[in-house]
Scaffold this motif. Sequence first.
Motif, mmCIF file in Angstrom:
data_model
loop_
_atom_site.group_PDB
_atom_site.id
_atom_site.type_symbol
_atom_site.label_atom_id
_atom_site.label_comp_id
_atom_site.label_asym_id
_atom_site.label_seq_id
_atom_site.Cartn_x
_atom_site.Cartn_y
_atom_site.Cartn_z
ATOM 1 N N VAL A 1 0.867 -1.176 0.000
ATOM 2 C CA VAL A 1 0.000 0.000 0.000
ATOM 3 C C VAL A 1 0.905 1.227 0.000
ATOM 4 N N HIS A 2 0.724 2.097 -1.002
ATOM 5 C CA HIS A 2 1.647 3.224 -1.223
ATOM 6 C C HIS A 2 0.874 4.531 -1.089
ATOM 7 N N PHE A 3 1.234 5.339 -0.090
ATOM 8 C CA PHE A 3 0.513 6.576 0.234
ATOM 9 C C PHE A 3 1.216 7.795 -0.359
ATOM 10 N N PHE A 4 0.402 8.701 -0.916
ATOM 11 C CA PHE A 4 0.883 9.974 -1.445
ATOM 12 C C PHE A 4 0.117 11.101 -0.773
ATOM 13 N N LEU A 5 0.812 12.148 -0.385
ATOM 14 C CA LEU A 5 0.275 13.350 0.250
ATOM 15 C C LEU A 5 -0.104 13.098 1.716
ATOM 16 N N PRO A 6 0.130 14.106 2.572
ATOM 17 C CA PRO A 6 -0.010 13.931 4.022
ATOM 18 C C PRO A 6 -1.383 13.467 4.491
ATOM 19 N N TYR B 1 6.940 22.056 5.571
ATOM 20 C CA TYR B 1 6.429 23.311 6.117
ATOM 21 C C TYR B 1 4.971 23.199 6.564
ATOM 22 N N TYR B 2 4.237 22.305 5.951
ATOM 23 C CA TYR B 2 2.826 22.142 6.320
ATOM 24 C C TYR B 2 2.659 21.730 7.776
ATOM 25 N N MET B 3 3.680 21.118 8.365
ATOM 26 C CA MET B 3 3.591 20.672 9.760
ATOM 27 C C MET B 3 3.447 21.839 10.733
ATOM 28 N N LYS B 4 3.924 23.013 10.336
ATOM 29 C CA LYS B 4 3.869 24.173 11.230
ATOM 30 C C LYS B 4 2.440 24.639 11.493
ATOM 31 N N HIS B 5 1.528 24.233 10.636
ATOM 32 C CA HIS B 5 0.149 24.719 10.727
ATOM 33 C C HIS B 5 -0.806 23.655 11.268
ATOM 34 N N ARG B 6 -0.260 22.577 11.825
ATOM 35 C CA ARG B 6 -1.107 21.505 12.326
ATOM 36 C C ARG B 6 -0.917 21.335 13.828
ATOM 37 N N PRO B 7 -1.894 20.748 14.512
ATOM 38 C CA PRO B 7 -1.728 20.457 15.940
ATOM 39 C C PRO B 7 -0.552 19.509 16.175
ATOM 40 N N ALA B 8 0.061 19.625 17.332
ATOM 41 C CA ALA B 8 1.245 18.818 17.640
ATOM 42 C C ALA B 8 0.940 17.323 17.583
ATOM 43 N N TRP B 9 -0.265 16.927 18.017
ATOM 44 C CA TRP B 9 -0.571 15.500 18.053
ATOM 45 C C TRP B 9 -0.635 14.906 16.638
ATOM 46 N N VAL B 10 -1.037 15.722 15.653
ATOM 47 C CA VAL B 10 -1.071 15.243 14.274
ATOM 48 C C VAL B 10 0.351 14.994 13.770
ATOM 49 N N ASN B 11 1.268 15.905 14.105
ATOM 50 C CA ASN B 11 2.662 15.709 13.713
ATOM 51 C C ASN B 11 3.257 14.481 14.395
ATOM 52 N N ARG B 12 2.895 14.262 15.655
ATOM 53 C CA ARG B 12 3.406 13.074 16.354
ATOM 54 C C ARG B 12 2.891 11.794 15.694
ATOM 55 N N LEU B 13 1.642 11.830 15.236
ATOM 56 C CA LEU B 13 1.092 10.666 14.538
ATOM 57 C C LEU B 13 1.867 10.398 13.255
ATOM 58 N N GLU B 14 2.197 11.456 12.513
ATOM 59 C CA GLU B 14 2.942 11.258 11.269
ATOM 60 C C GLU B 14 4.322 10.667 11.543
ATOM 61 N N LEU B 15 5.006 11.164 12.568
ATOM 62 C CA LEU B 15 6.323 10.610 12.907
ATOM 63 C C LEU B 15 6.200 9.162 13.369
ATOM 64 N N TYR C 1 -1.906 9.860 3.820
ATOM 65 C CA TYR C 1 -0.952 9.092 4.628
ATOM 66 C C TYR C 1 -1.447 8.965 6.067
ATOM 67 N N LEU C 2 -1.851 10.066 6.663
ATOM 68 C CA LEU C 2 -2.312 10.035 8.050
ATOM 69 C C LEU C 2 -3.558 9.170 8.202
ATOM 70 N N HIS C 3 -4.517 9.379 7.332
ATOM 71 C CA HIS C 3 -5.783 8.659 7.411
ATOM 72 C C HIS C 3 -5.599 7.191 7.020
ATOM 73 N N GLY C 4 -5.090 6.992 5.807
ATOM 74 C CA GLY C 4 -4.960 5.628 5.312
ATOM 75 C C GLY C 4 -3.914 4.815 6.037
ATOM 76 N N GLY C 5 -2.801 5.451 6.410
ATOM 77 C CA GLY C 5 -1.748 4.728 7.117
ATOM 78 C C GLY C 5 -2.219 4.199 8.454
ATOM 79 N N THR C 6 -2.993 5.007 9.163
ATOM 80 C CA THR C 6 -3.528 4.583 10.455
ATOM 81 C C THR C 6 -4.473 3.393 10.292
ATOM 82 N N VAL C 7 -5.369 3.478 9.307
ATOM 83 C CA VAL C 7 -6.314 2.374 9.065
ATOM 84 C C VAL C 7 -5.564 1.103 8.669
#
Length: 391
Positions: free
Chosen positions: A99-104, A131-145, A107-113
């Motif tokens: 499964v290959h994810f493109f765009l944040p 740079y898009y990470m600067k405009h998101r809540p910290a918990w969303v960035n932690r999920l991506e990492l 990735y966040l939604h599909g990767g978690t599922v």
Amino acid sequence: MTMKRRKILFVISSLGRGGAELHCLRVAPMLNPEHYDIAVFLFRMRGAAFEEMPRHVKVFAPWYEMEVENPGLASRLVRMLVSTFQFTVCLLKERPDIVHFFLPSSYLHGGTVALLLGRRNLVMSRRSLNYYMKHRPAWVNRLELFLHGRMKALSGNSNAVIRQLIEEEHAPTDRTQLIYNGVALPELSTQIREAARVALDVSEGEIVMIVVANLFPYKGHADLFEACAQLPLNQPWRLIVLGRDASGIMPALAATADRLGIADKVHMVGGQADVGRYLAAADIGILPSHEEGFSNAILESMAFGLPMVVTDVGGNAEAVLNQETGLVVPAKSPAQLGIAIRRLIEDPEARRMMGAAGRQRVERHFSLRRCVEDYDGMYQNILSSRPLGNA
């Protein structure tokens, strides 16, 4: 012995006309159908390029589509619930090998599922700086990492993106791979160029500059207008601005052009399915972005033999070799951008040599075939549990 066809599922929000969407549209059909059964899952909407996907690539269109830019909370919640259920059904029924994810967002939604369903051969492709990470809540960035650490591979489309993934986001080095964008080389001839210029009513001796980028503030269109205001107005030139008004800034840009006295020189043509007819008529390609990953628009312009003027952000200077295939200037500097543009306008031999060198560079390093081969190699390494090894 016949090789078993492996199922690859691309996951993205839509098949619109953004760089990532068009990248998927071009790459998916070229992966060897004898080796792979390719499908694409769309989370948000079909998109303007949906009908262009060849029929041998299965596309899962969303059951619940949202075409409005700013839907209400209720609509977003319904879409998330429906798309989560649809993606779950897709994974359980199709059982893709990768499964290959493109765009944040995908990735966040599909990767978690996918992780919750026990899928393990997961890939994420990063196509921009973070740079898009600067405009998101910290918990969303932690999920991506967190997701980074669960991927079998993370690909980036420039050295700048790869460095950021590893140094700032702690992506595993042995699972991080550089895969440049790729484009097809168009046929070029004097007849094709002349026909394109006639179709656009370009006068003899008129210099046509083009910027191909959807209208977002960070793409630097306002800087480009300021730069063009420095050019002699009695000189025959025009600027074609090609890209959809993705952030509602077209009226402001039009007002800027009017204020600077260049409104009659600026042609904003919106999003276009056939970008090639404009590139074929052009003399100079420009990308004045404040941030980039690695721009397909640069490669497409170079493939048409255009010398480039680009800003030194992201992977721009990896594609455009300064003084060889174009000119690289600092970002957010209309003065230096204007000087570079004027130099190319006034030096036809430099335009010719840089344009020819750029097309040759695309052919050698950024062909679509090479890009597809790199994806194929990455998939084969994942399926065979071999290391990636080129970060």
